[in-house]
Design an enzyme around this catalytic site. Structure first.
Site, PDB file in Angstrom:
ATOM      1  N   LEU A 186       7.990 -18.546 -34.377  1.00 51.47           N
ATOM      2  CA  LEU A 186       5.795 -18.756 -34.933  1.00 51.47           C
ATOM      3  C   LEU A 186       5.841 -17.513 -35.963  1.00 51.47           C
ATOM      4  O   LEU A 186       4.993 -17.842 -36.536  1.00 51.47           O
ATOM      5  CB  LEU A 186       5.328 -19.322 -33.723  1.00 51.47           C
ATOM      6  CG  LEU A 186       4.959 -20.594 -34.061  1.00 51.47           C
ATOM      7  CD1 LEU A 186       4.545 -21.051 -31.649  1.00 51.47           C
ATOM      8  CD2 LEU A 186       4.250 -21.509 -34.211  1.00 51.47           C
ATOM      9  N   ALA A 187       6.727 -16.660 -35.315  1.00 55.36           N
ATOM     10  CA  ALA A 187       6.135 -15.361 -35.641  1.00 55.36           C
ATOM     11  C   ALA A 187       7.405 -15.305 -36.963  1.00 55.36           C
ATOM     12  O   ALA A 187       6.713 -14.740 -38.386  1.00 55.36           O
ATOM     13  CB  ALA A 187       6.370 -13.945 -34.723  1.00 55.36           C
ATOM     14  N   HIS A 227       9.569 -17.199 -14.879  1.00 55.34           N
ATOM     15  CA  HIS A 227       8.419 -18.390 -14.517  1.00 55.34           C
ATOM     16  C   HIS A 227       8.381 -19.038 -13.454  1.00 55.34           C
ATOM     17  O   HIS A 227       9.846 -19.498 -12.753  1.00 55.34           O
ATOM     18  CB  HIS A 227       8.732 -18.533 -16.198  1.00 55.34           C
ATOM     19  CG  HIS A 227       7.842 -20.098 -16.150  1.00 55.34           C
ATOM     20  ND1 HIS A 227       6.866 -21.023 -15.383  1.00 55.34           N
ATOM     21  CD2 HIS A 227       6.742 -19.802 -17.469  1.00 55.34           C
ATOM     22  CE1 HIS A 227       6.202 -21.715 -15.313  1.00 55.34           C
ATOM     23  NE2 HIS A 227       6.029 -21.079 -17.260  1.00 55.34           N
ATOM     24  N   SER A 269       6.415 -26.725 -17.186  1.00 57.65           N
ATOM     25  CA  SER A 269       5.031 -26.101 -17.805  1.00 57.65           C
ATOM     26  C   SER A 269       4.135 -25.537 -16.831  1.00 57.65           C
ATOM     27  O   SER A 269       4.178 -26.251 -16.218  1.00 57.65           O
ATOM     28  CB  SER A 269       4.291 -27.034 -18.220  1.00 57.65           C
ATOM     29  OG  SER A 269       3.156 -26.846 -18.859  1.00 57.65           O
ATOM     30  N   ARG A 310       1.949 -15.615 -13.092  1.00 61.56           N
ATOM     31  CA  ARG A 310       3.318 -16.021 -12.474  1.00 61.56           C
ATOM     32  C   ARG A 310       4.322 -14.563 -11.831  1.00 61.56           C
ATOM     33  O   ARG A 310       4.942 -15.084 -11.169  1.00 61.56           O
ATOM     34  CB  ARG A 310       3.856 -15.681 -14.542  1.00 61.56           C
ATOM     35  CG  ARG A 310       3.487 -16.777 -15.198  1.00 61.56           C
ATOM     36  CD  ARG A 310       4.188 -17.190 -16.109  1.00 61.56           C
ATOM     37  NE  ARG A 310       3.845 -17.942 -17.519  1.00 61.56           N
ATOM     38  CZ  ARG A 310       4.018 -18.528 -18.293  1.00 61.56           C
ATOM     39  NH1 ARG A 310       4.782 -17.596 -19.140  1.00 61.56           N
ATOM     40  NH2 ARG A 310       3.498 -19.572 -18.665  1.00 61.56           N
ATOM     41  N   GLU A 315       8.098 -11.789 -29.365  1.00 65.77           N
ATOM     42  CA  GLU A 315       8.348 -11.508 -28.511  1.00 65.77           C
ATOM     43  C   GLU A 315       9.470 -10.587 -28.715  1.00 65.77           C
ATOM     44  O   GLU A 315      10.001  -9.568 -27.896  1.00 65.77           O
ATOM     45  CB  GLU A 315       9.641 -12.863 -27.225  1.00 65.77           C
ATOM     46  CG  GLU A 315       9.266 -12.658 -26.257  1.00 65.77           C
ATOM     47  CD  GLU A 315      10.147 -13.556 -25.657  1.00 65.77           C
ATOM     48  OE1 GLU A 315      10.982 -13.792 -24.465  1.00 65.77           O
ATOM     49  OE2 GLU A 315       9.948 -15.237 -25.827  1.00 65.77           O
ATOM     50  N   ARG A 355       3.316 -10.917 -18.359  1.00 66.26           N
ATOM     51  CA  ARG A 355       2.640 -11.455 -19.979  1.00 66.26           C
ATOM     52  C   ARG A 355       1.631 -13.033 -18.810  1.00 66.26           C
ATOM     53  O   ARG A 355       2.503 -13.392 -17.710  1.00 66.26           O
ATOM     54  CB  ARG A 355       3.575 -12.317 -20.240  1.00 66.26           C
ATOM     55  CG  ARG A 355       2.868 -13.261 -21.393  1.00 66.26           C
ATOM     56  CD  ARG A 355       3.592 -13.642 -22.875  1.00 66.26           C
ATOM     57  NE  ARG A 355       4.580 -14.659 -22.425  1.00 66.26           N
ATOM     58  CZ  ARG A 355       4.251 -16.042 -21.799  1.00 66.26           C
ATOM     59  NH1 ARG A 355       2.984 -16.458 -21.931  1.00 66.26           N
ATOM     60  NH2 ARG A 355       5.434 -17.133 -21.650  1.00 66.26           N
TER      61      ARG A 355
END
Length: 638
Positions: free
Chosen positions: A42-43, A265, A283, A329, A424, A434
């Site tokens: 994405l970045a 996570h 998720s 998290r 990231e 995060r």
């Protein structure tokens, strides 16, 4: 040495003031400047497409066979934005504070506020691209909640939000490629950064199909290669995810910030045996309706449906009643580990906890749950053979996201002149932990809205050189290629008996057990010795079949593991020097009586930034964090 270049003025005006004063380049002159982008997640994809749209000369490199195979595709739950569509009290300020608090006050105020501020634009951008966000019956965009917040600000496309956002960025990237506004190189891996007089001037890459090593000049380099969580071997990251791009930049002078801040996570599928090479993410959105519990009785072997309510420990609801199953998290993962270590773990290896949808199905009906999470339930059944509508899912903490990364200033530029780091791959926005659904946000905001402004501002003061390579660049490029070839040949010529995969597995085991979800000084000191010994064995007994000129996955892996071995030592060094607990960095020696993280703001209210000296030696620099607009408080989710 570290100048964060934060603009002056009120917090809410800093980004606007920066944009108003940023230097521009005449559209007719932009094509004279060449920007290289490494990474097509994405970045990377969003920034490359944006640069090309602005008229810059752009080259993009990815080691994938298609740009859209970047790991952003794996993000599931959603992307945050302070739109307040639910009228539940959200705002840019609240999102800023939630994020700063979620990171345990170990991030810059200005960067975090900008992230929240730009979130508003991102949703409009994504909708315009055709990203199919979930909608209410009325047609309005739908929202749900994620960990560490008490509002609903997460926009989502079922359980595949990353994939849909990446397709939007990918189509923008390929549109520019089709119009010859940028050049896309697939199956090329960056193995070195070329610097001249301390300034970045290009990169050296290897064609993974032919083995050819080439150098490419640039006026600005953008690295958006993702995080390094795969260093733990068993992680939610894809097998090819690696740290080589940022580590090669680090070796050329870019500072590495807070490398020990790695997030685990809480809702991954648990390890089921030594044969596994990765773990599967489920998720965080599932925690909206699922309830997490373990049997109160240790070593309980009963089927979960046979355990009555009064014998179940809904430990997050018990310990954190204000946030319950949507605690952040780091806290949720540590709480799971505490119950597992107490003997209450479930599953074949007793290393998991239950995520139960029984009450949600009874309250809402199976059809509603299927609408919200159907693809996730299907994925769970395909992997485990179990029906989560009928019995609880089994989940466990797993290495997931890197809050640490290359140090950058407010413009997202490294201390290395001309190197910008996005997503990231940098450290900038999340502090020591995060919050869920902020990863996709950071990647998109960095690529679509921040880098196009800051890179142009930087280039406006630079003389374009890359399109007419100088003799000094040719000399530097030759030295870089020689260095890369020397390292590749050295790995090929060891001719030992152990594959890079086996070394990586051993490395991950050391980090997991001695510098993982919790860590202490004694274990980390032992980890340093074990890692040094493993590194020495690697260079004596590595087996890499094949040659440099073939498609050689083992050679690719060996190069990456060599970098991981160096990085692992720095991770442990960073964790050792930070004698406090904050966010995902939990030192067992520094905790409150009820087992929560105990920060030391007097001595450790800074971001560590490490300078590479070679031979496993590093020098620590500190960026002290100043809190002008919020008061430092002990983080509590109870």
């Amino acid at each position: 040495m570290l100048n964060s270049r934060i603009p002056a003025g009120p917090l809410e005006d800093k980004w606007t003031n920066y944009k108003n004063k940023a230097k521009l380049i005449n559209p007719a002159n932009r094509r004279r400047y060449k920007i290289i982008v490494v990474g097509t997640g994405l970045a990377g994809a969003s920034s490359a497409a944006s640069f090309a749209e602005l008229g810059f000369n752009v080259e993009v490199f990815t080691f994938h066979d298609s740009a859209r195979r970047a790991h952003s595709v794996a993000a599931q739950g959603g992307v945050n934005a302070a739109k307040d569509y639910q009228n539940d009290g959200d705002s840019v300020w609240r999102m800023f504070y939630d994020t700063l608090k979620g990171g345990d006050f170990r991030a810059r105020e200005a960067n975090v506020y900008r992230l929240a501020e730009c979130s508003m634009e991102l949703i409009d951008q994504a909708v315009a691209q055709g990203v199919p966000f979930a909608r209410e019956y009325s047609g309005y965009l739908s929202n749900r909640s994620f960990g560490g917040v008490q509002v609903s600000r997460t926009f989502y496309a079922r359980g595949q939000t990353g994939q849909q956002l990446l397709l939007g960025a990918y189509q923008a990237l390929m549109r520019q490629n089709a119009q010859d506004n940028l050049t896309l190189h697939t199956r090329h891996e960056m193995l070195d950064v070329i610097t001249i007089d301390g300034k970045v001037k290009g990169i050296t890459v290897r064609n993974l199909d032919t083995g050819d090593i080439t150098s490419h000049a640039c006026d600005a380099l953008v690295i958006a290669s993702g995080g390094y969580g795969k260093i733990y071997y068993l992680s939610t990251l894809a097998m090819n995810c690696n740290a080589t791009a940022i580590w090669r930049a680090h070796a050329k002078g870019a500072l590495m910030a807070a490398p020990s801040w790695t997030q685990f996570h809480p809702t991954s599928l648990p390890q089921l045996g030594d044969h596994q090479s990765k773990l599967t993410l489920m998720s965080e959105s599932l925690r909206n309706d699922g309830r997490i519990w373990v049997p109160k009785k240790a070593k309980d072997t009963r089927n979960p449906n046979e355990i009555p309510e009064n014998e179940r420990d809904y430990y997050l609801e018990r310990r954190y009643p204000a946030f319950g199953n949507l605690a952040p998290r780091d806290i949720s993962s540590r709480a799971a580990k505490e119950r597992i270590d107490a003997g209450c773990g479930v599953g074949p290896m007793k290393n998991a906890v239950y995520l139960d949808f029984k009450h949600a199905v009874e309250r809402l009906g199976k059809e509603v749950i299927a609408q919200r999470y159907g693809n996730l339930f299907t994925m769970y059944q395909k992997i485990t053979g179990m029906d989560a509508y009928q019995e609880p899912m089994m989940i466990a903490p797993a290495a997931h996201f890197s809050m640490g990364g290359l140090w950058v200033d407010y413009r997202l530029m490294s201390n290395l002149h001309g190197l910008f780091v996005l997503g990231e791959a940098n450290f900038s926005d999340h502090g020591a932990n995060r919050l869920g659904a902020n990863s996709l946000l950071q990647a998109c905001v960095d690529g679509y809205f921040i880098a196009p402004r800051t890179v142009m501002d930087f280039l406006a003061e630079e003389t374009p050189e890359a399109l007419n390579a100088s003799d000094s660049f040719e000399q530097a490029a030759k030295a870089s290629k020689d260095e890369v070839e020397k390292k590749l040949n050295a790995l090929l010529n060891i001719k030992g008996t152990t594959t890079a995969e086996e070394f990586h597995k051993q490395l991950g085991r050391i980090l997991y057990t001695k510098c993982g979800l919790s860590r202490n000084g004694k274990d980390m000191a032992a980890a340093k010795s074990e890692l040094l010994e493993l590194q020495q064995t690697f260079y004596k007994d590595l087996l890499v079949p094949g040659t440099e000129k073939d498609i050689n996955f083992e050679l690719e892996k060996a190069f990456r593991v060599a970098d991981y071995l160096e990085m692992a030592l720095l991770i442990v060094e960073d964790a050792l020097q930070r004698q406090e607990s904050c966010g995902a960095h939990f030192r067992e020696e520094y905790q409150t009586p009820d087992g929560e993280a105990l920060r030391n703001d007097n001595d450790f209210c800074y971001v560590s930034a490490w300078e590479y000296l070679g031979n496993n030696k590093y020098q620590l620099h500190k960026e002290h964090l100043n809190f002008e607009f919020v008061e430092l408080q002990t983080r509590s989710y109870k």
